[in-house]
Design a protein around this motif. Structure first.
Motif, PDB file in Angstrom:
ATOM      1  N   LEU A 193     -10.833  13.976 -36.131  1.00  0.00           N
ATOM      2  CA  LEU A 193     -10.080  13.007 -35.371  1.00  0.00           C
ATOM      3  C   LEU A 193      -9.845  12.080 -36.326  1.00  0.00           C
ATOM      4  N   MET A 194      -9.097  11.445 -36.982  1.00  0.00           N
ATOM      5  CA  MET A 194      -8.637   9.892 -38.088  1.00  0.00           C
ATOM      6  C   MET A 194      -8.516   8.559 -37.487  1.00  0.00           C
ATOM      7  N   ILE A 195      -8.472   7.282 -37.638  1.00  0.00           N
ATOM      8  CA  ILE A 195      -7.855   6.412 -37.874  1.00  0.00           C
ATOM      9  C   ILE A 195      -8.087   6.094 -38.441  1.00  0.00           C
ATOM     10  N   MET A 196      -6.523   5.398 -38.801  1.00  0.00           N
ATOM     11  CA  MET A 196      -6.274   4.817 -40.350  1.00  0.00           C
ATOM     12  C   MET A 196      -6.614   3.378 -39.704  1.00  0.00           C
ATOM     13  N   ASP A 197      -6.210   2.439 -41.004  1.00  0.00           N
ATOM     14  CA  ASP A 197      -5.439   1.219 -40.325  1.00  0.00           C
ATOM     15  C   ASP A 197      -5.706   0.081 -42.024  1.00  0.00           C
ATOM     16  N   SER A 198      -4.798  -0.839 -42.255  1.00  0.00           N
ATOM     17  CA  SER A 198      -3.846  -0.927 -42.891  1.00  0.00           C
ATOM     18  C   SER A 198      -4.421   0.348 -44.365  1.00  0.00           C
ATOM     19  N   ASN A 257       1.632   0.825 -36.327  1.00  0.00           N
ATOM     20  CA  ASN A 257       2.940   1.008 -37.300  1.00  0.00           C
ATOM     21  C   ASN A 257       2.434   0.317 -38.412  1.00  0.00           C
ATOM     22  N   GLY A 258       2.623   0.591 -39.405  1.00  0.00           N
ATOM     23  CA  GLY A 258       1.994   0.246 -40.934  1.00  0.00           C
ATOM     24  C   GLY A 258       0.257   0.682 -41.839  1.00  0.00           C
ATOM     25  N   ALA A 259       0.297   1.296 -40.433  1.00  0.00           N
ATOM     26  CA  ALA A 259      -0.520   1.914 -41.803  1.00  0.00           C
ATOM     27  C   ALA A 259      -1.198   2.760 -42.899  1.00  0.00           C
ATOM     28  N   GLY A 260      -0.036   3.700 -42.835  1.00  0.00           N
ATOM     29  CA  GLY A 260       0.120   4.569 -44.004  1.00  0.00           C
ATOM     30  C   GLY A 260      -0.410   5.987 -43.662  1.00  0.00           C
ATOM     31  N   LYS A 316     -11.049   5.694 -27.528  1.00  0.00           N
ATOM     32  CA  LYS A 316     -10.046   5.001 -26.948  1.00  0.00           C
ATOM     33  C   LYS A 316     -10.849   3.264 -27.644  1.00  0.00           C
ATOM     34  N   LYS A 317     -11.902   3.248 -27.307  1.00  0.00           N
ATOM     35  CA  LYS A 317     -12.893   1.483 -27.117  1.00  0.00           C
ATOM     36  C   LYS A 317     -13.041   1.925 -29.485  1.00  0.00           C
ATOM     37  N   ASN A 318     -13.457   3.077 -29.711  1.00  0.00           N
ATOM     38  CA  ASN A 318     -13.686   2.771 -30.714  1.00  0.00           C
ATOM     39  C   ASN A 318     -12.042   2.134 -31.620  1.00  0.00           C
ATOM     40  N   TYR A 319     -11.207   2.978 -31.066  1.00  0.00           N
ATOM     41  CA  TYR A 319      -9.575   2.703 -31.791  1.00  0.00           C
ATOM     42  C   TYR A 319      -9.534   1.540 -31.985  1.00  0.00           C
ATOM     43  N   SER A 320     -10.130   0.896 -30.568  1.00  0.00           N
ATOM     44  CA  SER A 320      -9.440  -0.670 -29.978  1.00  0.00           C
ATOM     45  C   SER A 320     -10.405  -1.549 -30.778  1.00  0.00           C
ATOM     46  N   SER A 321     -11.733  -1.449 -31.371  1.00  0.00           N
ATOM     47  CA  SER A 321     -12.744  -2.613 -32.188  1.00  0.00           C
ATOM     48  C   SER A 321     -12.302  -1.386 -34.230  1.00  0.00           C
TER      49      SER A 321
END
Length: 249
Positions: free
Chosen positions: A205-210, A39-42, A229-234
């Motif tokens: 697949l894409m991951i966003m943060d901040s 949440n809040g990643a944009g 999932k490991k990539n996501y957590s890291s």
């Protein structure tokens, strides 16, 4: 394949709060992209900018050759949006809702009813076609909102947590509709929490943060869901995330 979505230097601020930070994104025609993040990643803000719902503070978006700042209505004709809000009218029947949105997109009258019947069957609502939407369950409304988003045959489909409120039957109907879409010509962008479903449905697949893209890969490059999932957590800057991916452990 031709590029259908091109975003360059996209930033978005609400007051002093910067939600997106210099996002670059390019999608080829027919690609299916899933975006994850806490949440809040944009994620939703990016989706709203790409779908012309809000404007970026900085940057440019080109949809199938159309600059959305200069011609937002032209871009909207190419786009379908599924979100938390159904955008349906409770006082109208399912058929009347689809008829209303069909006319908004200027669909030809002789093709309109055939398209409506086709979609009602695809989302398994043909038996409730003439019932008022106010009497529908959350899952039924969500299924009808899928039909609403597809009624004008968009070439781009934006989906913000489309599984929200769907029971198993509705989720299966939704996925069946997605699989029926022309894979070569319909580009799909989905914000999701469910990695298992996304891997089955998406090419990328894409991951966003901040407010930034911190990971971008094709599903073919991912050895397993556990690896993702490991990539996501890291990569995600939180150790309490239960929103970005379901069943993280």
């Amino acid at each position: 394949m031709d590029t259908i979505i091109s975003a360059r230097g996209i930033s978005k601020s609400f007051g002093k709060h910067k939600v997106l930070r210099n996002i670059d994104l390019e999608l080829k025609k027919g690609v299916s992209l899933a975006i994850f993040g806490p949440n809040g990643a944009g994620k939703t803000t990016l989706l709203k900018i790409l779908s012309t719902i809000i404007t970026p503070t900085q940057g440019d978006v080109i949809i199938n050759g159309i600059d959305i700042k200069k011609n937002p209505s032209g871009a909207r004709e190419l786009i379908g949006v599924i979100s938390h809000e159904s955008y349906l009218y409770d006082e109208l029947t399912a058929r009347e809702n689809l008829r209303f949105f069909s006319k908004m997109y200027g669909m030809e009258k002789d093709l309109l009813e055939e398209r409506i019947n086709e979609l009602l069957e695809q989302v398994d609502l043909q038996k409730r076609a003439d019932d008022r939407v106010g009497s529908f369950s959350r899952g039924m409304k969500q299924r009808l909102s899928i039909a609403r988003a597809l009624v004008h045959r968009p070439v781009i489909l934006f989906m913000d947590e489309p599984y929200t409120g769907l029971d198993q039957r509705s989720a299966e109907a939704f996925e069946n509709v997605l699989r029926m879409l022309d894979k070569d010509n319909v580009t799909k962008v989905m914000v999701s929490h469910n990695i298992e479903r996304a891997v089955q449905l998406c090419d990328r697949l894409m991951i966003m943060d901040s407010g930034e893209i911190v990971y971008d890969s094709t599903t073919e490059q991912i050895e397993s869901i556990d690896e993702f999932k490991k990539n996501y957590s890291s990569l995600v800057c939180t150790d309490t995330d239960v929103e970005g991916i379901t069943n993280l452990q």
